[in-house]
Design an enzyme around this catalytic site. Structure first.
Site, PDB file in Angstrom:
ATOM      1  N   ASP A 128       0.774  -1.380  -0.061  1.00 27.39           N
ATOM      2  CA  ASP A 128      -0.098  -0.012   0.281  1.00 27.39           C
ATOM      3  C   ASP A 128       0.586   1.471  -0.047  1.00 27.39           C
ATOM      4  O   ASP A 128       1.899   0.854  -0.007  1.00 27.39           O
ATOM      5  CB  ASP A 128      -0.986  -0.170   1.686  1.00 27.39           C
ATOM      6  CG  ASP A 128      -1.416   1.424   1.585  1.00 27.39           C
ATOM      7  OD1 ASP A 128      -2.249   1.677   0.417  1.00 27.39           O
ATOM      8  OD2 ASP A 128      -1.694   1.839   2.252  1.00 27.39           O
ATOM      9  N   SER A 129       0.399   2.580  -0.287  1.00 25.64           N
ATOM     10  CA  SER A 129       1.028   3.046  -0.514  1.00 25.64           C
ATOM     11  C   SER A 129       1.460   3.894   1.231  1.00 25.64           C
ATOM     12  O   SER A 129       2.785   4.376   1.387  1.00 25.64           O
ATOM     13  CB  SER A 129       0.193   4.905  -0.764  1.00 25.64           C
ATOM     14  OG  SER A 129      -1.049   4.863  -0.319  1.00 25.64           O
ATOM     15  N   TYR A 172      -0.398   8.570  -2.772  1.00 27.04           N
ATOM     16  CA  TYR A 172      -0.624   8.653  -4.321  1.00 27.04           C
ATOM     17  C   TYR A 172      -1.730   8.941  -5.101  1.00 27.04           C
ATOM     18  O   TYR A 172      -1.776   9.229  -6.027  1.00 27.04           O
ATOM     19  CB  TYR A 172      -0.450   6.652  -4.407  1.00 27.04           C
ATOM     20  CG  TYR A 172       0.357   5.573  -3.810  1.00 27.04           C
ATOM     21  CD1 TYR A 172       1.762   6.060  -3.600  1.00 27.04           C
ATOM     22  CD2 TYR A 172       0.658   4.451  -4.640  1.00 27.04           C
ATOM     23  CE1 TYR A 172       3.068   5.665  -3.569  1.00 27.04           C
ATOM     24  CE2 TYR A 172       1.902   3.877  -4.815  1.00 27.04           C
ATOM     25  CZ  TYR A 172       3.148   4.373  -3.996  1.00 27.04           C
ATOM     26  OH  TYR A 172       3.906   3.161  -3.612  1.00 27.04           O
ATOM     27  N   GLY A 173      -2.123   9.540  -4.322  1.00 26.42           N
ATOM     28  CA  GLY A 173      -3.595   9.135  -4.429  1.00 26.42           C
ATOM     29  C   GLY A 173      -3.473  10.813  -5.237  1.00 26.42           C
ATOM     30  O   GLY A 173      -4.392  11.470  -5.883  1.00 26.42           O
ATOM     31  N   CYS A 225      -3.912  -0.834  -2.302  1.00 32.70           N
ATOM     32  CA  CYS A 225      -4.035   0.435  -2.285  1.00 32.70           C
ATOM     33  C   CYS A 225      -5.024   0.719  -3.111  1.00 32.70           C
ATOM     34  O   CYS A 225      -5.163   0.247  -4.914  1.00 32.70           O
ATOM     35  CB  CYS A 225      -3.101   0.919  -2.617  1.00 32.70           C
ATOM     36  SG  CYS A 225      -2.433   3.192  -3.009  1.00 32.70           S
ATOM     37  N   ASN A 226      -6.300   1.477  -3.483  1.00 37.64           N
ATOM     38  CA  ASN A 226      -7.394   1.683  -3.922  1.00 37.64           C
ATOM     39  C   ASN A 226      -6.866   2.398  -5.634  1.00 37.64           C
ATOM     40  O   ASN A 226      -6.857   1.832  -6.629  1.00 37.64           O
ATOM     41  CB  ASN A 226      -8.287   2.160  -4.319  1.00 37.64           C
ATOM     42  CG  ASN A 226      -9.250   1.658  -2.951  1.00 37.64           C
ATOM     43  OD1 ASN A 226     -10.363   0.998  -3.677  1.00 37.64           O
ATOM     44  ND2 ASN A 226      -8.909   1.770  -1.554  1.00 37.64           N
ATOM     45  N   THR A 227      -5.137   3.409  -5.920  1.00 38.67           N
ATOM     46  CA  THR A 227      -5.335   4.181  -6.547  1.00 38.67           C
ATOM     47  C   THR A 227      -4.223   3.126  -7.028  1.00 38.67           C
ATOM     48  O   THR A 227      -4.337   3.416  -8.517  1.00 38.67           O
ATOM     49  CB  THR A 227      -4.178   5.181  -5.663  1.00 38.67           C
ATOM     50  OG1 THR A 227      -4.953   6.174  -5.209  1.00 38.67           O
ATOM     51  CG2 THR A 227      -3.928   6.166  -6.590  1.00 38.67           C
ATOM     52  N   CYS A 284     -10.695   3.332  -0.341  1.00 34.44           N
ATOM     53  CA  CYS A 284      -9.378   3.981   0.320  1.00 34.44           C
ATOM     54  C   CYS A 284      -8.945   2.769   1.104  1.00 34.44           C
ATOM     55  O   CYS A 284      -9.915   3.047   2.689  1.00 34.44           O
ATOM     56  CB  CYS A 284      -8.529   4.715   0.265  1.00 34.44           C
ATOM     57  SG  CYS A 284      -7.429   5.593   1.140  1.00 34.44           S
ATOM     58  N   THR A 285      -7.638   2.150   1.512  1.00 34.34           N
ATOM     59  CA  THR A 285      -8.107   1.496   2.309  1.00 34.34           C
ATOM     60  C   THR A 285      -7.178   2.296   3.618  1.00 34.34           C
ATOM     61  O   THR A 285      -7.200   1.372   5.091  1.00 34.34           O
ATOM     62  CB  THR A 285      -6.626   0.037   2.403  1.00 34.34           C
ATOM     63  OG1 THR A 285      -5.736   0.529   1.765  1.00 34.34           O
ATOM     64  CG2 THR A 285      -7.664  -0.778   0.888  1.00 34.34           C
ATOM     65  N   HIS A 286      -6.686   3.517   4.141  1.00 28.34           N
ATOM     66  CA  HIS A 286      -6.862   4.065   5.050  1.00 28.34           C
ATOM     67  C   HIS A 286      -8.458   4.373   5.675  1.00 28.34           C
ATOM     68  O   HIS A 286      -8.346   4.486   7.212  1.00 28.34           O
ATOM     69  CB  HIS A 286      -6.538   5.435   4.229  1.00 28.34           C
ATOM     70  CG  HIS A 286      -4.827   5.421   4.345  1.00 28.34           C
ATOM     71  ND1 HIS A 286      -3.962   5.346   2.853  1.00 28.34           N
ATOM     72  CD2 HIS A 286      -3.823   5.389   5.050  1.00 28.34           C
ATOM     73  CE1 HIS A 286      -2.769   4.777   3.031  1.00 28.34           C
ATOM     74  NE2 HIS A 286      -2.282   5.221   4.189  1.00 28.34           N
TER      75      HIS A 286
END
Length: 254
Positions: free
Chosen positions: A7-8, A39-40, A70-72, A178-180
């Site tokens: 992930d970012s 990353y977004g 990471c969705n982005t 977003c995984t955050h």
């Protein structure tokens, strides 16, 4: 079996936790690119480059399967990673979409994510193909809040209200794209009372079932590209245990 996850930043550990709960015997290597989060806000070319560097790092660790938590990166780099790497590669978008469609009664679905994820249209296109009415919004302050450990209190509450006020009364389901964002789930649910809030981490873990053998020693290695101020606190908060993070610069191609 060894699973690689990247992930970012620290948010992808929500996916890591779900995978370890579903497959407790597998060995897991996690990489959080905290030196380059988020990353977004990056260009597609930069997101793809960062993603390949992270995947190469995990390949060198001997992983058998890769999860892009990471969705982005899932929106922009997943197909290239699938083509370039010799192991199965999974993203987090498709599982989240399927779960949202399953839970929604009205097919009026909201999606929130980083600027890059929302701009990519990946969620919107997948949901519209299934006949859903989609409402989307970028929430660029959510990732910095989580990375700073600010997940409860007046500040995150006000930020959640600012971004999500337009969703009230319009959607019955909201995808945390977003995984955050699951770290802000309580504030989001309090504001959007009665709305299904979809955290794709568990759905992603379920999507691996035909590819994962629950075999190994259950080991966990956590790598990060920078030691952020709240890193240890976030690890304990997300995973529910203290795990010593390893800081690496091997990811970067100079």
């Amino acid at each position: 079996m060894k699973i690689g996850i990247f992930d970012s930043g620290a948010g992808g550990m929500t996916v890591l936790k779900a995978i370890r709960e579903a497959y407790p015997n597998v060995d897991v290597v996690y990489l959080g690119d905290t030196a380059r989060v988020p990353y977004g806000i990056r260009s597609k070319e930069t997101i793809v480059r960062y993603s390949k560097e992270c995947a190469n790092f995990l390949k060198d660790k001997g992983v058998d399967l890769l999860v892009v938590a990471c969705n982005t990166a899932s929106a922009y780099a997943l197909e290239e990673l699938k083509r370039e790497f010799p192991f199965p590669v999974f993203g987090v978008i498709e599982p989240g979409v399927k779960e949202a469609l399953r839970k929604s009664k009205t097919k009026r679905i909201g999606v929130i994510g980083t600027q890059a994820t929302i701009k990519s249209g990946a969620y919107q296109e997948a949901l519209k193909r299934a006949g859903a009415e989609v409402y989307s919004k970028a929430c660029p302050l959510f990732v910095p809040l989580v990375e700073e450990g600010m997940i409860e209190g007046e500040i995150p509450k006000k930020v959640v209200e600012h971004y999500l006020k337009d969703f009230k009364g319009k959607v019955d389901t909201l995808i945390l794209g977003c995984t955050h964002y699951p770290l802000l789930k309580r504030e989001i649910q309090n504001f959007l009372e009665g709305v299904n809030v979809i955290d794709s981490s568990r759905a992603t873990a379920k999507s691996l079932k035909d590819f994962v053998k629950n075999e190994g020693s259950g080991s966990l290695e956590l790598y990060f590209t920078d030691r952020s101020q709240n890193l240890e606190r976030l690890i304990k908060l997300i995973l529910g245990e203290e795990v010593e993070p390893k800081i690496t610069s091997e990811v970067f191609v100079l």
